[in-house]
Write a protein that holds these residues in place. Structure first.
Motif, PDB file in Angstrom:
ATOM      1  N   TYR A  16       0.831  -1.138  -0.157  1.00 21.24           N
ATOM      2  CA  TYR A  16      -0.012  -0.094  -0.119  1.00 21.24           C
ATOM      3  C   TYR A  16       0.795   1.329   0.048  1.00 21.24           C
ATOM      4  O   TYR A  16       0.522   2.326  -0.902  1.00 21.24           O
ATOM      5  N   LEU A  17       1.953   1.185   0.648  1.00 19.75           N
ATOM      6  CA  LEU A  17       2.836   2.497   0.877  1.00 19.75           C
ATOM      7  C   LEU A  17       3.495   2.395  -0.744  1.00 19.75           C
ATOM      8  O   LEU A  17       3.435   3.589  -1.041  1.00 19.75           O
ATOM      9  N   LEU A  18       3.964   1.555  -1.253  1.00 17.81           N
ATOM     10  CA  LEU A  18       4.425   1.654  -2.597  1.00 17.81           C
ATOM     11  C   LEU A  18       3.301   2.254  -3.493  1.00 17.81           C
ATOM     12  O   LEU A  18       3.590   3.033  -4.430  1.00 17.81           O
ATOM     13  N   THR A  19       2.130   1.817  -3.382  1.00 13.10           N
ATOM     14  CA  THR A  19       1.021   2.056  -4.326  1.00 13.10           C
ATOM     15  C   THR A  19       0.736   3.718  -4.278  1.00 13.10           C
ATOM     16  O   THR A  19       0.659   4.427  -5.104  1.00 13.10           O
ATOM     17  N   PHE A  20       0.831   4.042  -2.957  1.00  9.56           N
ATOM     18  CA  PHE A  20       0.713   5.513  -2.631  1.00  9.56           C
ATOM     19  C   PHE A  20       1.700   6.518  -3.202  1.00  9.56           C
ATOM     20  O   PHE A  20       1.455   7.482  -3.902  1.00  9.56           O
ATOM     21  N   VAL A  21       2.907   5.901  -3.070  1.00 12.87           N
ATOM     22  CA  VAL A  21       4.168   6.745  -3.558  1.00 12.87           C
ATOM     23  C   VAL A  21       4.115   6.712  -5.187  1.00 12.87           C
ATOM     24  O   VAL A  21       4.041   7.818  -5.826  1.00 12.87           O
ATOM     25  N   PHE A  22       3.716   5.433  -5.896  1.00 11.26           N
ATOM     26  CA  PHE A  22       3.649   5.493  -7.300  1.00 11.26           C
ATOM     27  C   PHE A  22       2.420   6.602  -7.765  1.00 11.26           C
ATOM     28  O   PHE A  22       2.517   6.872  -8.747  1.00 11.26           O
ATOM     29  N   GLN A  23       1.160   6.441  -7.208  1.00  8.64           N
ATOM     30  CA  GLN A  23       0.245   7.132  -7.499  1.00  8.64           C
ATOM     31  C   GLN A  23       0.398   8.701  -7.556  1.00  8.64           C
ATOM     32  O   GLN A  23      -0.345   9.310  -8.171  1.00  8.64           O
ATOM     33  N   ARG A  24       1.242   9.153  -6.719  1.00  2.88           N
ATOM     34  CA  ARG A  24       1.477  10.492  -6.520  1.00  2.88           C
ATOM     35  C   ARG A  24       2.835  11.084  -6.893  1.00  2.88           C
ATOM     36  O   ARG A  24       2.947  12.341  -7.211  1.00  2.88           O
TER      37      ARG A  24
END
Length: 275
Positions: A11-19
């Motif tokens: 989830y942390l990687l997803t948040f970083v990737f999305q922003r």
């Protein structure tokens, strides 16, 4: 903690990737480009939230089938889901190419016309995301929680490389293309891990809708502006071609009709209760 910790990382990687794309666009291009990019992503992000409703039904079904040891049914449900998600996604993406100008102008005024190409690219990317999410949630549902974090690490790395290379050259369109590249390149990794878990995930359920979409999208992009009725006809032809190529089936349509009837009965019952 052992089961859940890789998911926190994911989830942390997803948040970083999305922003990260927005931050890099601001750093490399400026605030005006951020505004155009954010307008382009508003509709795909809103549609993306609808996937939560699908996931909340899909995930428990896969978990229950896993507990029963029924790998064949998991495979069937996974491939059915990716096929229908791909059809709906690419149909919407084709609609964004055909009616992108009308949609952006109607919702956000003609000041954001420059967002139209990115909007269409993001709709394509949204479809790839739906497929990627479904493959990833299937891995989690069968208990293999550390693989999505590994896959997302590769995904984020590829996308970051694309951002650095393509944003200076192609502007915010490069950011949207990089996102698609990252998602599509890690797709085989998802399939590989599922097959390692004896879930025979297939490429064909979503490759065929992609090929049909490309076959319609390229002429539409190259042709001069089309009138409204021709655009609607193209969408109808896409649906017909999908039916001929077995992307959508009569059984899918019968289930849809049954669900609509069920929702209608629930709605009427609710109205009677209020009365």
């Amino acid at each position: 903690l052992k089961f859940g910790f890789p998911l926190y990382i994911n989830y942390l990687l997803t948040f970083v990737f999305q922003r990260a794309d927005t931050l890099l666009i601001g750093a490399m291009l400026g605030s005006a480009e951020i505004a155009l990019y954010e307008i382009a992503r508003k509709i795909p992000e809103s549609i993306d939230m609808l996937y939560t409703a699908f996931r909340q039904v899909y995930f428990p079904f896969i978990s229950k089938l896993t507990s029963g040891g029924n790998r064949d049914k998991i495979k069937d449900l996974l491939n059915l889901s990716t096929r229908l998600l791909a059809f709906c996604g690419f149909l919407s993406a084709l609609g964004s190419i055909l009616f992108g100008k009308e949609i952006i102008v109607f919702l956000f005024t003609d000041k954001y016309m420059a967002s139209i190409p990115v909007f269409s690219i993001m709709m394509v990317g949204l479809t790839f995301n739906f497929i990627d999410y479904t493959l990833g949630y299937t891995l989690v549902a069968i208990g293999d929680t550390n693989k999505p974090a590994i896959i997302n690490t590769v995904h984020t790395s590829i996308s970051f490389l694309g951002y650095v290379l393509f944003i200076p050259r192609f502007g915010f369109i490069g950011a949207a293309l990089s996102s698609i590249a990252g998602t599509s390149l890690v797709n085989p990794i998802n399939v590989f891990f599922l097959r390692k878990n004896k879930i025979q995930a297939q490429f064909s359920p979503y490759l065929m809708p992609l090929l049909i979409f490309i076959g319609f999208a390229i002429p539409v992009i190259l042709l001069p502006p089309l009138n409204f009725f021709i655009k609607v006809l193209i969408l109808v032809l896409f649906i017909v071609a999908s039916y001929i190529m077995d992307v959508i089936r009569m059984s899918d349509l019968l289930v849809l009709v049954q669900e609509i009837k069920s929702m209608g009965e629930i709605g009427r019952a609710s109205c009677r209760e209020r009365v």
